[in-house]
Design a protein around this motif. Structure first.
Motif, PDB file in Angstrom:
ATOM      1  N   VAL A 165       0.839  -1.211   0.000  1.00  0.00           N
ATOM      2  CA  VAL A 165       0.000   0.000   0.000  1.00  0.00           C
ATOM      3  C   VAL A 165       0.872   1.259   0.000  1.00  0.00           C
ATOM      4  O   VAL A 165       0.590   2.234  -0.721  1.00  0.00           O
ATOM      5  N   LEU A 166       1.930   1.271   0.803  1.00  0.00           N
ATOM      6  CA  LEU A 166       2.806   2.448   0.861  1.00  0.00           C
ATOM      7  C   LEU A 166       3.464   2.712  -0.494  1.00  0.00           C
ATOM      8  O   LEU A 166       3.600   3.878  -0.911  1.00  0.00           O
ATOM      9  N   ASN A 167       3.888   1.682  -1.204  1.00  0.00           N
ATOM     10  CA  ASN A 167       4.481   1.881  -2.525  1.00  0.00           C
ATOM     11  C   ASN A 167       3.451   2.366  -3.537  1.00  0.00           C
ATOM     12  O   ASN A 167       3.768   3.186  -4.407  1.00  0.00           O
ATOM     13  N   ALA A 168       2.211   1.890  -3.428  1.00  0.00           N
ATOM     14  CA  ALA A 168       1.147   2.372  -4.308  1.00  0.00           C
ATOM     15  C   ALA A 168       0.877   3.852  -4.059  1.00  0.00           C
ATOM     16  O   ALA A 168       0.707   4.641  -5.005  1.00  0.00           O
ATOM     17  N   LEU A 169       0.860   4.249  -2.769  1.00  0.00           N
ATOM     18  CA  LEU A 169       0.667   5.668  -2.442  1.00  0.00           C
ATOM     19  C   LEU A 169       1.841   6.508  -2.938  1.00  0.00           C
ATOM     20  O   LEU A 169       1.658   7.647  -3.406  1.00  0.00           O
ATOM     21  N   LYS A 170       3.049   5.957  -2.831  1.00  0.00           N
ATOM     22  CA  LYS A 170       4.222   6.685  -3.325  1.00  0.00           C
ATOM     23  C   LYS A 170       4.112   6.917  -4.829  1.00  0.00           C
ATOM     24  O   LYS A 170       4.420   8.013  -5.327  1.00  0.00           O
ATOM     25  N   PHE A 171       3.662   5.914  -5.563  1.00  0.00           N
ATOM     26  CA  PHE A 171       3.469   6.066  -7.009  1.00  0.00           C
ATOM     27  C   PHE A 171       2.478   7.197  -7.305  1.00  0.00           C
ATOM     28  O   PHE A 171       2.730   8.048  -8.168  1.00  0.00           O
ATOM     29  N   LEU A 172       1.359   7.227  -6.587  1.00  0.00           N
ATOM     30  CA  LEU A 172       0.349   8.271  -6.811  1.00  0.00           C
ATOM     31  C   LEU A 172       0.907   9.646  -6.464  1.00  0.00           C
ATOM     32  O   LEU A 172       0.626  10.638  -7.166  1.00  0.00           O
ATOM     33  N   LYS A 173       1.678   9.743  -5.386  1.00  0.00           N
ATOM     34  CA  LYS A 173       2.247  11.033  -4.998  1.00  0.00           C
ATOM     35  C   LYS A 173       3.254  11.525  -6.032  1.00  0.00           C
ATOM     36  O   LYS A 173       3.331  12.727  -6.318  1.00  0.00           O
ATOM     37  N   ILE A 174       4.055  10.632  -6.594  1.00  0.00           N
ATOM     38  CA  ILE A 174       5.026  11.038  -7.621  1.00  0.00           C
ATOM     39  C   ILE A 174       4.300  11.523  -8.866  1.00  0.00           C
ATOM     40  O   ILE A 174       4.655  12.554  -9.456  1.00  0.00           O
ATOM     41  N   VAL A 175       3.274  10.784  -9.274  1.00  0.00           N
ATOM     42  CA  VAL A 175       2.496  11.195 -10.448  1.00  0.00           C
ATOM     43  C   VAL A 175       1.845  12.537 -10.221  1.00  0.00           C
ATOM     44  O   VAL A 175       1.780  13.398 -11.122  1.00  0.00           O
TER      45      VAL A 175
END
Length: 401
Positions: A165-175
């Motif tokens: 979940v944390l990596n998925a959130l990181k992806f969204l934040k970078i985008v």
């Protein structure tokens, strides 16, 4: 500064446990239960975080490419280590080298065509997919190859879900916000590093616990089995019966006691090596003949036991006849002399019994029937008489009263 301290502590944890895993692996036989793979995974992840500290920011450099590759190679090493723990034969270095070559190429292409933001987003996306695949594997394992570790596997699935979940959130934040979202002292990154530090503290002792659990289970299994045939011994039969009769609505069980006819003559004529070969092959025939769920054991030199569950007397007698005929028709080749040996067996069948405590009585009744069969000419099946059973029960009742 706080984030840097957290990452430094995380690196120290990873390196210490990497060394511990490596030392443990050197003490384990066979595939080492994947501990050497876990050691490599910890080393790769620690190296990635060390490079991140040295790098100091999100830049395009050779160090950054290596950092991203090591970050994703680590969970692959863990994944392969878990497969080794469960007995799968997988190669570590070949898999890591192939993955690294592919991912370095992918980084170069993405950096060339879309820039650093896309490359960091790709790292978070691929990490999310890797951890999601690990969760699916763990859930599948709970239903198949890791049923005996149900609680532990659910625990690991929850921990892996957190990092997924944390990596998925990181992806969204970078985008959404670009590379500014990855600043080490940002709130999200602090949460990320705290969770990773927690994992580095919780997971290694949990993996060691799994290894100890598996070693203990293996020792218990060895103590419950005959080393020559891998059939259950008397202790193993008793434990298996306790598990069966503790279940609801467990049906009565029947016991077959099988003895190889004139076994001493085989040993005296062809030698003990031939006798051992006869024992092993009859054990194989016993395993192949009984129904799935029945219990098989060896309780003496040439004495074998089959405990038939979920059946009636007619079914037991049919099974006993199949077993007798199977042994009679099977030619056993002595690997030492090349001679073909033919054996017969006599089988005593006990009355039904309804609890693990009845095992000794069932053995006694089957043994009496077996010796009646021996006296009547061997190579036959004898059912323990009901009168003998009633007499034994009355005697036991009188002793208790």
């Amino acid at each position: 500064m706080v984030a840097t301290t957290l990452v430094a502590m995380l690196c120290a944890h990873l390196l210490c446990f990497s060394g511990m895993f490596l030392l443990i692996s050197r003490r384990l036989p066979g595939n080492r239960m994947g501990m050497d793979y876990f050691a490599v995974g910890n080393l790769l992840l620690a190296s990635a975080y060390i490079l991140q500290l040295v790098e100091g920011g999100q830049t395009w450099s050779t160090m950054s490419v290596v950092n991203h590759t090591l970050t994703l190679a680590a969970p692959i090493a863990y994944w392969l280590g878990a497969m080794r723990f469960f007995g799968r034969q997988v190669r570590l270095w070949r898999s890591l080298i192939v993955f690294s070559a592919i991912y370095v190429t992918a980084q170069l292409l993405v950096q060339w065509n879309a820039g650093s933001t896309a490359r960091y987003a790709m790292l978070a996306a691929v990490a999310t997919m890797l951890f999601f695949a690990m969760i699916v594997t763990v859930i599948y394992g709970v239903r198949t190859f890791a049923k005996d570790l149900h609680g532990e596997m659910i625990f690991f699935a929850l921990l892996i879900a957190g990092i997924c979940v944390l990596n998925a959130l990181k992806f969204l934040k970078i985008v959404d916000g670009g590379l500014d979202a990855l600043h080490m002292d940002s709130r999200f990154q602090m949460i990320f590093y705290i969770y990773m530090s927690s994992l580095a503290t919780i997971l290694p002792p949990s993996i060691v616990w799994l290894v100890l659990r598996r070693l203990t289970d293996n020792l218990r299994n060895m103590a419950a089995r005959d080393p020559m045939t891998d059939l259950l011994n008397r202790r193993g039969l008793m434990e298996a019966l306790q598990l069966y009769f503790n279940a609801r609505n467990a049906a009565p069980a029947y016991l077959l006691l099988m003895d190889v006819d004139h076994f001493k003559r085989i040993n005296d004529t062809y030698g003990h090596q031939a006798g051992d070969e006869v024992i092993r092959q009859i054990a194989d025939l016993l395993r192949a003949t009984v129904r799935r769920g029945d219990l098989t054991g060896r309780i003496g030199g040439e004495e074998f036991v089959a405990i038939c569950l979920e059946t009636d007397r007619e079914g037991v007698m049919l099974l006993a006849e199949r077993l007798r005929a199977s042994v009679e028709s099977h030619a056993i080749r002595d690997s030492g002399s090349g001679h073909l040996l033919r054996c017969t067996v006599t089988i005593g069948v006990s009355p039904h019994f309804c609890g693990a405590h009845g095992l000794e009585d069932a053995l006694r009744h089957a043994d009496s029937a077996l010796y009646r069969g021996k006296a009547a000419g061997r190579n036959r099946i004898e059912l323990a008489s009901v009168s003998n059973r009633i007499a034994a029960e009355n005697t036991e009742s009188a002793l208790v009263n």
